[in-house]
Design a protein around this motif. Structure first.
Motif, PDB file in Angstrom:
ATOM      1  N   SER A 188      90.600  20.437  13.921  1.00  0.00           N
ATOM      2  CA  SER A 188      90.595  21.864  14.245  1.00  0.00           C
ATOM      3  C   SER A 188      89.865  22.687  13.183  1.00  0.00           C
ATOM      4  CB  SER A 188      92.023  22.376  14.411  1.00  0.00           C
ATOM      5  OG  SER A 188      92.759  22.177  13.223  1.00  0.00           O
ATOM      6  N   SER A 189      89.471  22.045  12.086  1.00  0.00           N
ATOM      7  CA  SER A 189      88.729  22.764  11.044  1.00  0.00           C
ATOM      8  C   SER A 189      87.843  21.798  10.266  1.00  0.00           C
ATOM      9  CB  SER A 189      89.689  23.454  10.075  1.00  0.00           C
ATOM     10  OG  SER A 189      90.319  22.491   9.245  1.00  0.00           O
ATOM     11  N   ALA A 190      86.811  22.354   9.654  1.00  0.00           N
ATOM     12  CA  ALA A 190      85.938  21.554   8.805  1.00  0.00           C
ATOM     13  C   ALA A 190      86.714  20.994   7.614  1.00  0.00           C
ATOM     14  CB  ALA A 190      84.763  22.409   8.323  1.00  0.00           C
ATOM     15  N   ALA A 191      87.661  21.779   7.092  1.00  0.00           N
ATOM     16  CA  ALA A 191      88.458  21.325   5.953  1.00  0.00           C
ATOM     17  C   ALA A 191      89.233  20.061   6.296  1.00  0.00           C
ATOM     18  CB  ALA A 191      89.410  22.430   5.491  1.00  0.00           C
ATOM     19  N   ASP A 192      89.748  19.975   7.532  1.00  0.00           N
ATOM     20  CA  ASP A 192      90.475  18.776   7.947  1.00  0.00           C
ATOM     21  C   ASP A 192      89.568  17.553   7.915  1.00  0.00           C
ATOM     22  OD1 ASP A 192      92.754  20.293   8.310  1.00  0.00           O
ATOM     23  OD2 ASP A 192      92.615  20.328  10.504  1.00  0.00           O
ATOM     24  N   LEU A 193      88.343  17.704   8.375  1.00  0.00           N
ATOM     25  CA  LEU A 193      87.402  16.583   8.324  1.00  0.00           C
ATOM     26  C   LEU A 193      87.048  16.249   6.873  1.00  0.00           C
ATOM     27  CD1 LEU A 193      85.451  14.535   9.717  1.00  0.00           C
ATOM     28  CD2 LEU A 193      83.720  16.299   9.507  1.00  0.00           C
ATOM     29  N   ILE A 249      80.138  16.058  16.069  1.00  0.00           N
ATOM     30  CA  ILE A 249      79.876  17.219  16.923  1.00  0.00           C
ATOM     31  C   ILE A 249      80.690  18.354  16.321  1.00  0.00           C
ATOM     32  CG2 ILE A 249      80.109  18.216  19.226  1.00  0.00           C
ATOM     33  CD1 ILE A 249      80.093  15.303  20.314  1.00  0.00           C
ATOM     34  N   THR A 250      80.026  19.425  15.906  1.00  0.00           N
ATOM     35  CA  THR A 250      80.743  20.506  15.246  1.00  0.00           C
ATOM     36  C   THR A 250      80.334  21.874  15.764  1.00  0.00           C
ATOM     37  OG1 THR A 250      81.327  21.481  13.091  1.00  0.00           O
ATOM     38  CG2 THR A 250      79.095  20.620  13.308  1.00  0.00           C
ATOM     39  N   ASP A 251      81.323  22.759  15.821  1.00  0.00           N
ATOM     40  CA  ASP A 251      81.074  24.154  16.151  1.00  0.00           C
ATOM     41  C   ASP A 251      80.361  24.800  14.965  1.00  0.00           C
ATOM     42  OD1 ASP A 251      81.144  26.634  17.368  1.00  0.00           O
ATOM     43  OD2 ASP A 251      83.293  26.936  17.084  1.00  0.00           O
ATOM     44  N   VAL A 252      79.521  25.763  15.248  1.00  0.00           N
ATOM     45  CA  VAL A 252      78.821  26.484  14.177  1.00  0.00           C
ATOM     46  C   VAL A 252      79.741  27.525  13.550  1.00  0.00           C
ATOM     47  CG1 VAL A 252      76.904  28.065  13.667  1.00  0.00           C
ATOM     48  CG2 VAL A 252      76.536  26.101  15.177  1.00  0.00           C
ATOM     49  N   GLN A 253      80.419  28.321  14.392  1.00  0.00           N
ATOM     50  CA  GLN A 253      81.226  29.449  13.915  1.00  0.00           C
ATOM     51  C   GLN A 253      82.690  29.056  13.765  1.00  0.00           C
ATOM     52  OE1 GLN A 253      79.981  32.532  13.317  1.00  0.00           O
ATOM     53  NE2 GLN A 253      77.920  32.156  14.063  1.00  0.00           N
ATOM     54  N   MET A 254      83.113  28.801  12.538  1.00  0.00           N
ATOM     55  CA  MET A 254      84.525  28.526  12.243  1.00  0.00           C
ATOM     56  C   MET A 254      84.840  29.149  10.887  1.00  0.00           C
ATOM     57  SD  MET A 254      84.942  24.502  13.320  1.00  0.00           S
ATOM     58  CE  MET A 254      83.605  23.944  12.259  1.00  0.00           C
ATOM     59  N   ASP A 255      86.105  29.496  10.706  1.00  0.00           N
ATOM     60  CA  ASP A 255      86.549  30.032   9.413  1.00  0.00           C
ATOM     61  C   ASP A 255      87.521  29.053   8.784  1.00  0.00           C
ATOM     62  OD1 ASP A 255      85.152  32.469   9.284  1.00  0.00           O
ATOM     63  OD2 ASP A 255      86.567  33.369  10.698  1.00  0.00           O
ATOM     64  N   PRO A 256      87.540  28.894   7.486  1.00  0.00           N
ATOM     65  CA  PRO A 256      86.635  29.530   6.524  1.00  0.00           C
ATOM     66  C   PRO A 256      85.336  28.752   6.325  1.00  0.00           C
ATOM     67  CG  PRO A 256      88.299  28.290   5.348  1.00  0.00           C
ATOM     68  CD  PRO A 256      88.610  28.141   6.826  1.00  0.00           C
ATOM     69  N   ILE A 257      85.265  27.505   6.811  1.00  0.00           N
ATOM     70  CA  ILE A 257      84.057  26.688   6.640  1.00  0.00           C
ATOM     71  C   ILE A 257      83.438  26.461   8.013  1.00  0.00           C
ATOM     72  CG2 ILE A 257      83.138  24.476   5.857  1.00  0.00           C
ATOM     73  CD1 ILE A 257      85.698  24.206   4.097  1.00  0.00           C
ATOM     74  N   VAL A 267      77.626  24.786   9.766  1.00  0.00           N
ATOM     75  CA  VAL A 267      76.436  24.706   8.919  1.00  0.00           C
ATOM     76  C   VAL A 267      76.830  24.279   7.506  1.00  0.00           C
ATOM     77  CG1 VAL A 267      74.555  26.046   7.888  1.00  0.00           C
ATOM     78  CG2 VAL A 267      75.138  26.356  10.312  1.00  0.00           C
ATOM     79  N   GLU A 268      77.878  24.904   6.969  1.00  0.00           N
ATOM     80  CA  GLU A 268      78.343  24.543   5.627  1.00  0.00           C
ATOM     81  C   GLU A 268      78.893  23.116   5.621  1.00  0.00           C
ATOM     82  OE1 GLU A 268      81.496  25.860   2.148  1.00  0.00           O
ATOM     83  OE2 GLU A 268      81.052  27.294   3.738  1.00  0.00           O
ATOM     84  N   LEU A 269      79.596  22.722   6.673  1.00  0.00           N
ATOM     85  CA  LEU A 269      80.100  21.357   6.781  1.00  0.00           C
ATOM     86  C   LEU A 269      78.949  20.363   6.745  1.00  0.00           C
ATOM     87  CD1 LEU A 269      82.282  19.207   7.333  1.00  0.00           C
ATOM     88  CD2 LEU A 269      82.082  19.783   9.781  1.00  0.00           C
ATOM     89  N   PHE A 270      77.920  20.626   7.522  1.00  0.00           N
ATOM     90  CA  PHE A 270      76.715  19.788   7.557  1.00  0.00           C
ATOM     91  C   PHE A 270      76.146  19.635   6.142  1.00  0.00           C
ATOM     92  CE2 PHE A 270      72.025  19.706   8.083  1.00  0.00           C
ATOM     93  CZ  PHE A 270      71.859  18.583   8.865  1.00  0.00           C
ATOM     94  N   GLN A 271      76.022  20.760   5.433  1.00  0.00           N
ATOM     95  CA  GLN A 271      75.450  20.725   4.085  1.00  0.00           C
ATOM     96  C   GLN A 271      76.343  19.964   3.109  1.00  0.00           C
ATOM     97  OE1 GLN A 271      72.258  21.754   3.321  1.00  0.00           O
ATOM     98  NE2 GLN A 271      72.808  20.444   1.603  1.00  0.00           N
TER      99      GLN A 271
END
Length: 123
Positions: A36-41, A54-62, A65-69
């Motif tokens: 449910s969040s980039a932080a979890d991954l 497969i990731t959503d672009v718009q998520m808070d707080p990460i 795009v930031e996850l990809f980087q």
């Protein structure tokens, strides 16, 4: 094509999109892990075992795009497919240039996403 050990991670803060995308990918015989969040991954110790993201672009707080980087900075170069409710040509162009495999606006065409995932995990 057998997909025995292939694992697709789906990161989206919208549960309905996450569940629907997960069901679609599972229907291909692939293993799916949803977050449910980039932080979890990012907290996952074996995230380098994921074959495609497969990731959503718009998520808070990460966001995606930031996850990809962050993954690239860690040396994890899994194929990444972006999905977004807010398509932005500049972000799409930047991510595709950086090595993203796909960039889809929600609601996306299921077959187009399947084709992209199949390309990502092809030997």
């Amino acid at each position: 094509m057998p997909h025995d050990a292939k694992c697709i991670a789906i990161v989206d803060d919208d549960a309905s999109v996450r569940d629907a995308t997960g069901s679609l990918i599972r229907s291909l015989g692939l293993k799916v892990r949803t977050f449910s969040s980039a932080a979890d991954l990012l907290a996952l110790p074996d995230r380098d075992a994921i074959d495609c993201l497969i990731t959503d672009v718009q998520m808070d707080p990460i966001g995606g795009v930031e996850l990809f980087q962050r993954l690239r900075d860690e040396g994890i170069a899994m194929p990444v497919i972006f999905i977004t409710a807010f398509p932005d040509a500049r972000i799409r162009d930047r991510m595709m240039t950086a090595g993203a495999l796909g960039f889809f606006a929600k609601p996306f065409d299921a077959q187009a996403l399947i084709d992209c995932v199949e390309a990502a995990i092809a030997p």
